[in-house]
Design an enzyme around this catalytic site. Structure first.
Site, short mmCIF file in Angstrom:
data_model
loop_
_atom_site.label_atom_id
_atom_site.label_comp_id
_atom_site.label_asym_id
_atom_site.label_seq_id
_atom_site.Cartn_x
_atom_site.Cartn_y
_atom_site.Cartn_z
N GLY A 93 6.72 -37.31 78.58
CA GLY A 93 6.40 -37.24 77.12
C GLY A 93 5.81 -37.24 76.35
O GLY A 93 4.27 -37.29 77.49
N VAL A 142 3.11 -39.35 75.28
CA VAL A 142 2.30 -40.68 75.67
C VAL A 142 1.94 -41.10 76.81
O VAL A 142 1.47 -40.87 77.23
CB VAL A 142 2.68 -42.31 74.65
CG1 VAL A 142 1.76 -43.43 75.55
CG2 VAL A 142 2.40 -41.93 72.90
N ASP A 197 16.49 -43.29 85.23
CA ASP A 197 17.42 -42.94 83.22
C ASP A 197 17.77 -44.66 83.18
O ASP A 197 18.18 -45.73 83.47
CB ASP A 197 19.18 -42.77 84.13
CG ASP A 197 19.62 -42.46 83.04
OD1 ASP A 197 19.49 -43.16 81.28
OD2 ASP A 197 21.11 -42.18 82.51
N ALA A 213 11.42 -43.39 76.30
CA ALA A 213 12.22 -43.60 74.95
C ALA A 213 12.96 -42.84 74.30
O ALA A 213 12.89 -41.79 75.24
CB ALA A 213 11.24 -44.20 73.92
N THR A 240 13.45 -40.71 71.21
CA THR A 240 12.86 -41.01 70.17
C THR A 240 13.45 -40.53 68.79
O THR A 240 12.85 -40.03 68.20
CB THR A 240 11.36 -40.53 70.08
OG1 THR A 240 11.56 -38.88 70.89
CG2 THR A 240 10.77 -42.07 71.72
N TYR A 243 16.89 -46.25 64.80
CA TYR A 243 16.29 -46.34 66.17
C TYR A 243 15.00 -47.40 66.16
O TYR A 243 14.59 -47.61 66.74
CB TYR A 243 15.14 -45.19 66.03
CG TYR A 243 14.24 -44.26 66.22
CD1 TYR A 243 13.47 -44.94 67.80
CD2 TYR A 243 12.61 -45.09 65.48
CE1 TYR A 243 12.44 -44.80 68.46
CE2 TYR A 243 11.44 -45.53 66.45
CZ TYR A 243 11.24 -44.38 67.87
OH TYR A 243 9.71 -44.85 68.01
N LYS A 270 14.96 -50.49 68.89
CA LYS A 270 13.14 -50.47 69.11
C LYS A 270 13.25 -52.40 69.17
O LYS A 270 12.62 -52.63 69.89
CB LYS A 270 12.20 -49.57 68.75
CG LYS A 270 12.31 -48.34 69.08
CD LYS A 270 12.19 -48.48 70.50
CE LYS A 270 10.60 -47.70 70.20
NZ LYS A 270 10.31 -47.41 72.12
N TRP A 322 3.12 -43.01 64.07
CA TRP A 322 3.69 -41.22 64.00
C TRP A 322 2.73 -40.78 65.38
O TRP A 322 1.79 -39.79 65.28
CB TRP A 322 2.87 -41.23 62.38
CG TRP A 322 3.55 -41.83 61.05
CD1 TRP A 322 4.42 -41.62 60.97
CD2 TRP A 322 2.84 -40.88 59.76
NE1 TRP A 322 5.24 -41.77 59.58
CE2 TRP A 322 4.16 -41.61 59.03
CE3 TRP A 322 1.76 -40.33 59.06
CZ2 TRP A 322 3.47 -41.66 57.02
CZ3 TRP A 322 1.89 -40.28 58.17
CH2 TRP A 322 3.23 -40.82 56.88
N1 LIG Z 1 6.63 -40.32 68.27
C1 LIG Z 1 6.68 -41.17 67.51
O1 LIG Z 1 6.06 -41.02 66.16
C2 LIG Z 1 6.21 -42.59 67.84
C3 LIG Z 1 5.61 -43.41 66.57
C4 LIG Z 1 6.21 -44.63 67.47
C5 LIG Z 1 6.56 -45.54 67.82
N2 LIG Z 1 6.86 -45.06 69.51
C6 LIG Z 1 6.85 -44.90 70.52
O2 LIG Z 1 5.78 -44.42 71.67
C7 LIG Z 1 6.54 -44.22 73.10
C8 LIG Z 1 5.99 -43.30 73.34
O3 LIG Z 1 6.92 -42.61 72.33
P1 LIG Z 1 6.91 -40.31 72.79
O4 LIG Z 1 6.56 -40.03 71.98
O5 LIG Z 1 5.66 -39.97 73.87
O6 LIG Z 1 8.22 -40.06 72.79
P2 LIG Z 1 8.66 -39.00 73.49
O7 LIG Z 1 7.53 -37.96 73.92
O8 LIG Z 1 9.46 -39.40 73.34
O9 LIG Z 1 8.92 -39.28 75.67
C9 LIG Z 1 9.75 -39.96 75.31
C10 LIG Z 1 10.42 -39.36 77.10
O10 LIG Z 1 11.18 -40.40 77.84
C11 LIG Z 1 12.25 -40.03 78.14
N3 LIG Z 1 13.24 -40.20 78.15
C12 LIG Z 1 14.44 -40.16 76.86
N4 LIG Z 1 15.42 -41.18 77.78
C13 LIG Z 1 15.41 -40.95 78.92
C14 LIG Z 1 15.79 -42.13 79.90
N5 LIG Z 1 17.75 -42.25 79.68
N6 LIG Z 1 15.70 -42.37 80.93
C15 LIG Z 1 14.56 -42.48 81.61
N7 LIG Z 1 13.13 -41.35 80.52
C16 LIG Z 1 14.11 -40.88 78.77
C17 LIG Z 1 11.67 -38.70 77.63
O11 LIG Z 1 12.46 -37.60 78.51
P3 LIG Z 1 13.22 -36.13 77.89
O12 LIG Z 1 12.01 -35.12 77.49
O13 LIG Z 1 14.13 -35.59 79.30
O14 LIG Z 1 13.73 -36.35 76.97
C18 LIG Z 1 10.42 -38.49 77.71
O15 LIG Z 1 9.86 -38.21 78.85
C19 LIG Z 1 7.46 -44.74 72.78
O16 LIG Z 1 7.96 -46.32 72.89
C20 LIG Z 1 7.97 -44.01 71.16
O17 LIG Z 1 9.69 -45.96 71.01
C21 LIG Z 1 6.74 -43.18 69.23
#
Ligand SMILES: NC(=O)c1ccc[n+]([C@@H]2O[C@H](COP(=O)([O-])OP(=O)(O)OC[C@H]3O[C@@H](n4cnc5c(N)ncnc54)[C@H](OP(=O)(O)O)[C@@H]3O)[C@@H](O)[C@H]2O)c1
Length: 293
Positions: free
Chosen positions: A10, A12, A35, A59, A61, A124, A128, A149
């Site tokens: 992902g 982060v 998973d 997550a 997301t 979402y 969370k 963001w």
């Molecule tokens: N993105 C934002 O704007 C944002 C904003 C505020 C907070 N956050 C929080 O920051 C954290 C990191 O977010 P991010 O943007 O890095 O998210 P991301 O890029 O969507 O990465 C999430 C990771 O979780 C994996 N995942 C999804 N379903 C899963 C499952 N069932 N079991 C195991 N892994 C799974 C995804 O794999 P796949 O790629 O295969 O789906 C991906 O590698 C999260 O807690 C998110 O809620 C994000």
């Protein structure tokens, strides 16, 4: 020190995979090796690896899709983190988990502190928030970092979307009434790694002492419109842009399934004070993230 990183592909997680490597023995994996929607998968992995620290960057997301897949989003964001916290507690491991500004409804009009009452307005955010509470209720060593963001240049996000639109459209219409703090995924990874490193001599005790909820995001804040303008300005391939005009629009002009909080800026004072770590200004980070992209 044995660290287990979940979600290493992902935004982060990919950065964490690089920064956490400097701290010791790192096991990094993602779906389907883990998973988060399957409690047995979580339990067996933690029992097998027996880490000292778990960093959960997984997550669900997709804010829009969560509206039509609430059960899956809840399993991954709400229930899974609680199971992970239980397993961490059983083996005396610390858990670092991430959450979101979308736990707030965006009506406060001032930056949100950790003391403010969450009131999510989309699925979402609801899932969370359930995850945060589940982790907190276990009562082990847990640090929850709420952020906002998040972007990286490696995966589809607002930054890559704006760059793509700029290559195909002459006029962009971007909302000016959604306001928060863009956060480079690398900033989150570096801050997380520095927090762990501060307790290097006894990381578990140190993290136990620091257990709690923290807001952690890019410094300053802006509207999506201001963010888009900066993205275009820092684009190293600006000569390929077709866009000639960026117009301001309102959230209401683009009906979506999921409602978004309008002002979801996080006050990160607790984090910066507690760990004595400054958070770089969002614009400075953006320019570095895009340098040479
Ligand atoms: N993105 C934002 O704007 C944002 C904003 C505020 C907070 N956050 C929080 O920051 C954290 C990191 O977010 P991010 O943007 O890095 O998210 P991301 O890029 O969507 O990465 C999430 C990771 O979780 C994996 N995942 C999804 N379903 C899963 C499952 N069932 N079991 C195991 N892994 C799974 C995804 O794999 P796949 O790629 O295969 O789906 C991906 O590698 C999260 O807690 C998110 O809620 C994000």
């Amino acid at each position: 020190m044995k660290i287990l990183l979940l979600g290493n592909t992902g935004q982060v997680g990919w950065e964490l995979n690089r920064t956490l490597l400097t701290l010791g023995n790192l096991t990094a994996l993602d779906y389907p090796q883990i998973d988060m929607a399957d409690p047995d998968s979580i339990r067996s992995l933690v029992q097998e690896v027996k880490p000292h620290i778990i960093v959960n960057a997984t997550a669900y997301t997709n804010v829009e899709k969560a509206e039509s897949e609430p059960e899956l989003a809840m399993a991954i964001n709400g229930i899974g983190p609680g199971i992970l916290a239980q397993e961490a507690k059983k083996i005396g491991a610390a858990l670092i988990h991430y959450s979101t500004d979308y736990v707030f409804d965006g009506t406060k009009g001032l930056p949100y502190t950790e003391e403010d009452q969450p009131n999510p307005i989309n699925v979402y955010g609801e899932t969370k928030l359930v995850g945060e509470k589940a982790v907190q209720e276990v009562g082990g060593t847990t640090l929850i970092f709420r952020t906002s963001w998040v972007y990286s240049l490696r995966r589809p996000c607002f930054v890559t979307k704006v760059l793509k639109w700029a290559k195909t459209k002459k006029v962009l219409r971007i909302v000016d009434d959604q306001i928060s703090s863009p956060t480079w995924a690398r900033t989150l990874a570096e801050a997380t790694t520095q927090v762990i490193a501060q307790g290097r001599n006894d990381p578990i005790d140190y993290l136990a002492e620091k257990s709690g909820l923290y807001h952690l995001a890019g410094g300053g804040y802006c509207s999506r419109l201001d963010w888009a303008k900066e993205i275009l300005a820092f684009d190293p391939r600006a000569s390929e842009q077709k866009v000639r005009e960026v117009q301001s629009a309102k959230t209401i002009d683009f009906p979506t399934n999921a409602e978004r909080p309008l002002f979801s800026v996080l006050d990160c004072g607790k984090f910066t004070e507690c760990f004595d770590l400054p958070l770089p200004d969002w614009g400075e980070s953006l320019s570095l993230a895009m340098d040479g992209f």
